[in-house]
Design a protein around this motif. Structure first.
Motif, PDB file in Angstrom:
ATOM      1  N   ASN A 174       0.846  -1.189   0.000  1.00 55.77           N
ATOM      2  CA  ASN A 174       0.000   0.000   0.000  1.00 55.77           C
ATOM      3  C   ASN A 174       0.879   1.235   0.000  1.00 55.77           C
ATOM      4  O   ASN A 174       1.903   1.294   0.675  1.00 55.77           O
ATOM      5  CB  ASN A 174      -0.915   0.008   1.223  1.00 55.77           C
ATOM      6  N   ALA A 175       0.450   2.245  -0.762  1.00 56.52           N
ATOM      7  CA  ALA A 175       1.205   3.496  -0.827  1.00 56.52           C
ATOM      8  C   ALA A 175       0.228   4.662  -0.870  1.00 56.52           C
ATOM      9  O   ALA A 175      -0.893   4.531  -1.337  1.00 56.52           O
ATOM     10  CB  ALA A 175       2.094   3.517  -2.066  1.00 56.52           C
ATOM     11  N   GLY A 176       0.684   5.813  -0.406  1.00 60.90           N
ATOM     12  CA  GLY A 176      -0.119   7.033  -0.498  1.00 60.90           C
ATOM     13  C   GLY A 176      -1.393   6.958   0.308  1.00 60.90           C
ATOM     14  O   GLY A 176      -1.398   6.612   1.485  1.00 60.90           O
ATOM     15  N   ALA A 177      -2.544   7.250  -0.339  1.00 56.88           N
ATOM     16  CA  ALA A 177      -3.848   7.313   0.330  1.00 56.88           C
ATOM     17  C   ALA A 177      -4.298   5.944   0.840  1.00 56.88           C
ATOM     18  O   ALA A 177      -5.071   5.858   1.786  1.00 56.88           O
ATOM     19  CB  ALA A 177      -4.903   7.878  -0.618  1.00 56.88           C
ATOM     20  N   ASP A 178      -3.823   4.867   0.225  1.00 59.12           N
ATOM     21  CA  ASP A 178      -4.228   3.533   0.647  1.00 59.12           C
ATOM     22  C   ASP A 178      -3.499   3.061   1.897  1.00 59.12           C
ATOM     23  O   ASP A 178      -3.913   2.111   2.536  1.00 59.12           O
ATOM     24  CB  ASP A 178      -3.956   2.513  -0.465  1.00 59.12           C
ATOM     25  N   ALA A 179      -2.385   3.680   2.233  1.00 57.69           N
ATOM     26  CA  ALA A 179      -1.579   3.222   3.365  1.00 57.69           C
ATOM     27  C   ALA A 179      -2.280   3.543   4.678  1.00 57.69           C
ATOM     28  O   ALA A 179      -2.944   4.563   4.808  1.00 57.69           O
ATOM     29  CB  ALA A 179      -0.208   3.882   3.333  1.00 57.69           C
ATOM     30  N   ALA A 180      -2.134   2.690   5.650  1.00 55.90           N
ATOM     31  CA  ALA A 180      -2.741   2.891   6.968  1.00 55.90           C
ATOM     32  C   ALA A 180      -1.930   3.934   7.734  1.00 55.90           C
ATOM     33  O   ALA A 180      -0.709   3.817   7.826  1.00 55.90           O
ATOM     34  CB  ALA A 180      -2.772   1.587   7.737  1.00 55.90           C
ATOM     35  N   PRO A 181      -2.572   4.967   8.275  1.00 53.20           N
ATOM     36  CA  PRO A 181      -1.840   5.956   9.074  1.00 53.20           C
ATOM     37  C   PRO A 181      -1.264   5.309  10.331  1.00 53.20           C
ATOM     38  O   PRO A 181      -1.765   4.299  10.801  1.00 53.20           O
ATOM     39  CB  PRO A 181      -2.906   6.987   9.438  1.00 53.20           C
ATOM     40  N   ALA A 182      -0.229   5.915  10.857  1.00 54.17           N
ATOM     41  CA  ALA A 182       0.415   5.390  12.059  1.00 54.17           C
ATOM     42  C   ALA A 182      -0.588   5.325  13.193  1.00 54.17           C
ATOM     43  O   ALA A 182      -1.377   6.236  13.389  1.00 54.17           O
ATOM     44  CB  ALA A 182       1.589   6.281  12.446  1.00 54.17           C
ATOM     45  N   GLY A 183      -0.586   4.243  13.934  1.00 52.37           N
ATOM     46  CA  GLY A 183      -1.466   4.079  15.077  1.00 52.37           C
ATOM     47  C   GLY A 183      -2.787   3.444  14.724  1.00 52.37           C
ATOM     48  O   GLY A 183      -3.536   3.058  15.600  1.00 52.37           O
ATOM     49  N   ARG A 184      -3.146   3.352  13.457  1.00 55.70           N
ATOM     50  CA  ARG A 184      -4.400   2.723  13.058  1.00 55.70           C
ATOM     51  C   ARG A 184      -4.087   1.367  12.429  1.00 55.70           C
ATOM     52  O   ARG A 184      -3.201   1.274  11.591  1.00 55.70           O
ATOM     53  CB  ARG A 184      -5.128   3.615  12.058  1.00 55.70           C
ATOM     54  N   PRO A 185      -4.813   0.310  12.826  1.00 53.80           N
ATOM     55  CA  PRO A 185      -4.512  -1.019  12.266  1.00 53.80           C
ATOM     56  C   PRO A 185      -4.790  -1.045  10.767  1.00 53.80           C
ATOM     57  O   PRO A 185      -5.647  -0.317  10.281  1.00 53.80           O
ATOM     58  CB  PRO A 185      -5.438  -1.957  13.033  1.00 53.80           C
ATOM     59  N   PRO A 186      -4.091  -1.892  10.024  1.00 60.14           N
ATOM     60  CA  PRO A 186      -4.334  -1.989   8.584  1.00 60.14           C
ATOM     61  C   PRO A 186      -5.719  -2.544   8.311  1.00 60.14           C
ATOM     62  O   PRO A 186      -6.287  -3.250   9.124  1.00 60.14           O
ATOM     63  CB  PRO A 186      -3.243  -2.944   8.098  1.00 60.14           C
ATOM     64  N   GLN A 187      -6.269  -2.198   7.151  1.00 62.97           N
ATOM     65  CA  GLN A 187      -7.600  -2.665   6.771  1.00 62.97           C
ATOM     66  C   GLN A 187      -7.557  -4.149   6.432  1.00 62.97           C
ATOM     67  O   GLN A 187      -6.560  -4.646   5.946  1.00 62.97           O
ATOM     68  CB  GLN A 187      -8.093  -1.905   5.546  1.00 62.97           C
ATOM     69  N   GLN A 188      -8.705  -4.796   6.693  1.00 65.87           N
ATOM     70  CA  GLN A 188      -8.861  -6.197   6.321  1.00 65.87           C
ATOM     71  C   GLN A 188      -9.183  -6.241   4.832  1.00 65.87           C
ATOM     72  O   GLN A 188     -10.023  -5.493   4.362  1.00 65.87           O
ATOM     73  CB  GLN A 188      -9.990  -6.819   7.140  1.00 65.87           C
ATOM     74  N   ILE A 189      -8.531  -7.124   4.079  1.00 67.19           N
ATOM     75  CA  ILE A 189      -8.775  -7.230   2.650  1.00 67.19           C
ATOM     76  C   ILE A 189      -9.367  -8.598   2.351  1.00 67.19           C
ATOM     77  O   ILE A 189      -8.823  -9.611   2.755  1.00 67.19           O
ATOM     78  CB  ILE A 189      -7.473  -7.029   1.839  1.00 67.19           C
ATOM     79  N   GLU A 190     -10.517  -8.601   1.654  1.00 64.47           N
ATOM     80  CA  GLU A 190     -11.166  -9.849   1.265  1.00 64.47           C
ATOM     81  C   GLU A 190     -11.291  -9.868  -0.255  1.00 64.47           C
ATOM     82  O   GLU A 190     -11.799  -8.933  -0.848  1.00 64.47           O
ATOM     83  CB  GLU A 190     -12.558  -9.951   1.876  1.00 64.47           C
ATOM     84  N   HIS A 191     -10.822 -10.930  -0.846  1.00 65.70           N
ATOM     85  CA  HIS A 191     -10.917 -11.133  -2.284  1.00 65.70           C
ATOM     86  C   HIS A 191     -10.433  -9.928  -3.075  1.00 65.70           C
ATOM     87  O   HIS A 191     -11.038  -9.524  -4.052  1.00 65.70           O
ATOM     88  CB  HIS A 191     -12.352 -11.493  -2.687  1.00 65.70           C
ATOM     89  N   GLY A 192      -9.359  -9.302  -2.609  1.00 70.99           N
ATOM     90  CA  GLY A 192      -8.726  -8.216  -3.352  1.00 70.99           C
ATOM     91  C   GLY A 192      -9.385  -6.872  -3.173  1.00 70.99           C
ATOM     92  O   GLY A 192      -9.000  -5.900  -3.810  1.00 70.99           O
ATOM     93  N   LYS A 193     -10.435  -6.724  -2.317  1.00 68.96           N
ATOM     94  CA  LYS A 193     -11.108  -5.442  -2.107  1.00 68.96           C
ATOM     95  C   LYS A 193     -10.987  -5.048  -0.646  1.00 68.96           C
ATOM     96  O   LYS A 193     -11.006  -5.873   0.239  1.00 68.96           O
ATOM     97  CB  LYS A 193     -12.575  -5.554  -2.487  1.00 68.96           C
ATOM     98  N   ALA A 194     -10.867  -3.761  -0.405  1.00 68.85           N
ATOM     99  CA  ALA A 194     -10.776  -3.281   0.973  1.00 68.85           C
ATOM    100  C   ALA A 194     -12.126  -3.413   1.653  1.00 68.85           C
ATOM    101  O   ALA A 194     -13.176  -3.213   1.031  1.00 68.85           O
ATOM    102  CB  ALA A 194     -10.331  -1.811   0.972  1.00 68.85           C
TER     103      ALA A 194
END
Length: 160
Positions: A139-159
């Motif tokens: 993930n890069a740019g707008a898709d990247a998780a900000p510091a302190g927030r857990p990464p998003q769960q991804i199912e079948h290639g979609k956020a």
């Protein structure tokens, strides 16, 4: 004439190749080689191999094939008595034998058959799905998780 090699520098710069270096070290030691029974090892496909052994005079019930982890043992022991036979010439070897083959990880015996005095052992490398290489998205740019927030769960290639 064989000479011993020092593999210690390779141990320092590699990880997980201990078994390979142990096999190389053992093969470099001077020891009598067993040349009987003669055999061929063929690569017949990307992940398929065939071992063919010439074992004339042995019946299928006189041969034992055993795979334990990364080793394949082929052993033969003649049954029946040789008593009462008088040979003028004996050129067909019927002595007991044991031959061990070191197999790579995930190589399995798929078939074995004896025909015309040749034992054929089919092998196939079957790497489990969990161990096959997989691509990891970055993930890069707008898709990247900000510091302190857990990464998003991804199912079948979609956020989610």
């Amino acid at each position: 004439m064989r000479t011993a090699f020092d593999f210690s520098p390779l141990y320092r710069s590699t990880v997980g190749f201990d078994r390979l270096f142990d096999m190389l070290d053992q093969s470099s030691q001077i020891e009598p080689m067993t040349n009987w029974p003669p055999y061929n090892i063929e690569k017949v496909g990307e992940d398929q191999y065939v071992i063919t052994m010439a074992i004339a005079g042995f019946a299928p019930d006189e041969i034992e094939l055993t795979q334990k982890e990364s080793q394949l043992l082929v052993a033969g022991q003649k049954k029946g008595s040789e008593e009462g036979r008088q040979y003028l010439h004996r050129g067909i070897a019927t002595r007991a034998f044991k031959q061990t083959f070191n197999l790579a990880d995930h190589v399995k015996v798929t078939d074995a058959h004896l025909e015309n005095g040749l034992l054929t052992v089919d092998l196939k490398r079957e790497v489990p799905e969990a161990l096959k290489p997989r691509r990891i998205e970055i993930n890069a740019g707008a898709d990247a998780a900000p510091a302190g927030r857990p990464p998003q769960q991804i199912e079948h290639g979609k956020a989610a």
